[in-house]
Write an enzyme that holds these catalytic residues in place. Structure first.
Site, PDB file in Angstrom:
ATOM      1  N   GLY B 129     -39.308  38.180  12.459  1.00 32.40           N
ATOM      2  CA  GLY B 129     -39.101  39.716  11.727  1.00 32.40           C
ATOM      3  C   GLY B 129     -38.637  39.689  10.338  1.00 32.40           C
ATOM      4  O   GLY B 129     -39.216  38.811   9.570  1.00 32.40           O
ATOM      5  N   LYS B 200     -44.905  31.730  17.639  1.00 32.54           N
ATOM      6  CA  LYS B 200     -43.838  31.598  16.468  1.00 32.54           C
ATOM      7  C   LYS B 200     -43.529  29.921  16.310  1.00 32.54           C
ATOM      8  O   LYS B 200     -43.348  29.668  15.332  1.00 32.54           O
ATOM      9  CB  LYS B 200     -42.798  32.527  16.756  1.00 32.54           C
ATOM     10  CG  LYS B 200     -43.251  33.809  16.659  1.00 32.54           C
ATOM     11  CD  LYS B 200     -42.355  34.988  16.961  1.00 32.54           C
ATOM     12  CE  LYS B 200     -42.428  36.238  16.981  1.00 32.54           C
ATOM     13  NZ  LYS B 200     -41.632  37.329  17.707  1.00 32.54           N
TER      14      LYS B 200
END
Lengths: 400, 400
Positions: B129, B200
């Site tokens: 993020g 990720k």
């Protein structure tokens, strides 16, 4: 092939040579060019050293050699580092430095020369050793207005605070231990009085604000007044005491301070122990972020310097824009920032409440003859007025 | 003035518009140019929204408009995002994306197109993020060979593990709570089975290794088997259970895994709670570093996307080199990596020691009818051989 010169072959300079050697191939791949050390400037000779034939004693050899495109300054101190770095930039050579004193004092001037010549002056290693913090501030947090930047920026004092907390020992004893381990110098003033952290937060605040912050303007308290009794109270409150260097946005400006703070376990910096450093950042859209790592040491610091060299090679024809005007930023008064204050005083509760209003008392069974308490949030000015009314004040630590 | 188009006006797309608006002046200063949103592609209309007149439903308007120099992809999913992004790059438009599925699957291909055209494809927000991690990996840790990269990369599961630890509750209960708070989706599979974290760590490992790591090749265990009893044992050992996504260098290659791990309080990731994310990196010269912050959320994620846009504007005529070949990297077997293993089994100590050798037992007074222990460090293969000899195995969690 990019040829570089190192100024200084001490801990960091020799570390840079070592890192370029250890990771030669991967660095060449990432930089897109091989990087070779051509000269090392030092007053000493290093007979038997693998780089002994690169040692020179005359800076003119380096600054006048058109083959040298990058100069790495790892001498420390303001002079002659400033003169050498300035001449290198004026000669069109990029510079990377680990020197916080130089950057804090002359950063904007050197950046301006680099900008005018479309070359680079980079200084990642000057704050937080190996921790990437300067480059993230410049190139990652660009969408944000940074409302707070707070760091544990001095490994020596953080080691000492960790030891005091773990062992319950007094300041003088952990200082002796840190000196024996080589973490603290014979004259520990720059570390324990907060001067080192102060230069670093001056650099970070300048980058965040885009204007020159003089470290002399930053209120600076060290850790010399922290005692084993303070640690006992901190434990009773479930908190740690850390030497923080902190800037906060206040009324559109910045207020900066270096001082010990009490942190609770929800704070990202609470768990930063030993010689580690960390920088906490609060951005107005990002929210909280933290960067953690080895704040000092030969190879971690050299890692940051070499990362600067790689970035320079990748931007050999382009100035990486770093906003830091020479124009001096007037800091807001640190006494206008509100904190809770932890206070110890040889005074009774009536006198304390008459001066401070509502407080929360803290008790440690083995400490008698004093009253310890935490105030409600109040500005430093209000705190000082209240404190002046109470006789027998022993110590005060801010609570973050 | 740089004109950009947003693909998608959901949480992240609208967040990007909001951040560009909130911090308009400071972003323009840092980018060196004003940045304006010209189009927003979405299937829906947004009557009354301040950007309603920028909404378009046809991608052709964007890709064919020479005024658009940057396209921001915030649609999510592989298609049509891939087609749109590829066409934008082929049309000479820079792209910033927050889309981990797209980047994990087609990152190297899109980077290659950008490289060939000397434009940029950036994806800071696809991992962690708002935490700066992609750019630090690419531009800060360049002096190092990264020997380990381990992250808490999924906020939903970290929130759940934190709740289970704080409240002693069972998995199903905290899942319900997370769904009610909007942290977990109605179908929580992608989070709780580790699939999100897996994409990720595939991206991070690809960047560290410089070659394509397919997320399908990464061994992936979620948190669905973690129970309140496991949390009790963890507390008895002074440890926390965290879902980690981790890659380590083994024999010159990388081994990757997503699984719950027991961490002790000396580990930098031990104290990363709630929806926060963090990435721990060990470099061969830097040592340990960690990057911590908001791993999700509208404004933090948008902050990272906007930082990419600013970097693009600063590199409008220059490709930022990101090494990530299409050539597939064959991962080392995760079972070759040695850990300690925490094990619960309905078996007696003799049987356990006959299979595992020396172990350390862990006791929790209120749990009976089973034996819990921690093994010495051993490879996953050796562990499996030992576990096969013991009947009544209940659960296993690796210890980092």
């Amino acid at each position: 092939m990019i040829k570089i010169a190192l100024l200084g072959y001490g801990t960091i300079g020799s570390g840079v040579a070592e890192v370029l050697d250890i990771n030669h191939d991967s660095i060449a791949k990432k930089a897109g060019e091989e990087i070779a050390v051509k000269y090392i400037l030092d007053l000493r000779d290093f007979p038997g050293d693998k780089n002994e034939n690169k040692i020179v004693h005359d800076y003119e050899i380096i600054v006048n050699d058109p083959e040298i495109s990058v100069v790495v300054e790892a001498m420390g101190g303001v002079e002659p580092a400033y003169t050498f770095v300035k001449r290198a930039l004026l000669a069109g050579k990029h510079v990377a430095t680990s020197n916080k004193a130089l950057v804090a004092k002359h950063g904007p001037k050197l950046l301006q020369i680099a900008r005018e010549r479309q070359i680079n002056f980079l200084f990642e290693a000057s704050v937080g050793g190996g921790i990437p913090i300067i480059r993230p501030l410049i190139s990652c947090l660009t969408a944000d207005v940074v409302e707070e930047i707070t760091g544990i920026l001095n490994g020596t004092t953080n080691y000492m605070m960790t030891k005091m907390s773990e062992e319950g020992s007094e300041f003088a004893d952990v200082l002796k231990d840190a000196q024996q381990k080589g973490y603290a110098e014979a004259d520990p003033t720059a570390d324990v009085e907060g001067h080192d952290a102060c230069r670093k937060i001056a650099i970070l605040t300048s980058l965040v604000a885009g204007s020159q912050v003089d470290f002399e303007d930053i209120h600076c308290e060290g850790i010399t007044k922290i005692s084993a009794a303070d640690i006992k109270y901190a434990k009773a409150m479930g908190k740690n005491i850390k030497l923080l260097a902190s800037s906060r946005m206040v009324d559109g400006g910045y207020s900066a301070i270096v001082a010990p703070f009490l942190l609770d376990d929800a704070h990202p910096l609470y768990n930063v122990h030993d010689v580690f450093n960390a920088v906490f950042v609060h951005g107005n859209v990002l929210g909280d972020a933290m960067f953690y790592g080895s704040g000092a040491g030969k190879l971690p610091t050299a890692s940051a310097v070499v990362a600067d060299i790689v970035d320079i090679v990748k931007h050999i024809d382009k100035n990486i824009v770093i906003f830091w005007d020479e124009k001096k930023l007037t800091l807001k008064d640190y006494k206008d920032v509100a904190y809770k204050f932890f206070v110890r005083a040889a005074a009774d509760k009536d006198a304390i409440e008459a001066a401070f209003g509502t407080v929360s008392y803290v008790e440690v069974p083995e400490i008698a003859g004093e009253t310890a308490f935490v105030t409600e949030p109040m500005s430093g000015k209000v705190y000082e007025e209240a404190a002046a009314k109470v006789s027998g004040m022993i110590n005060m630590i801010r609570v973050d």
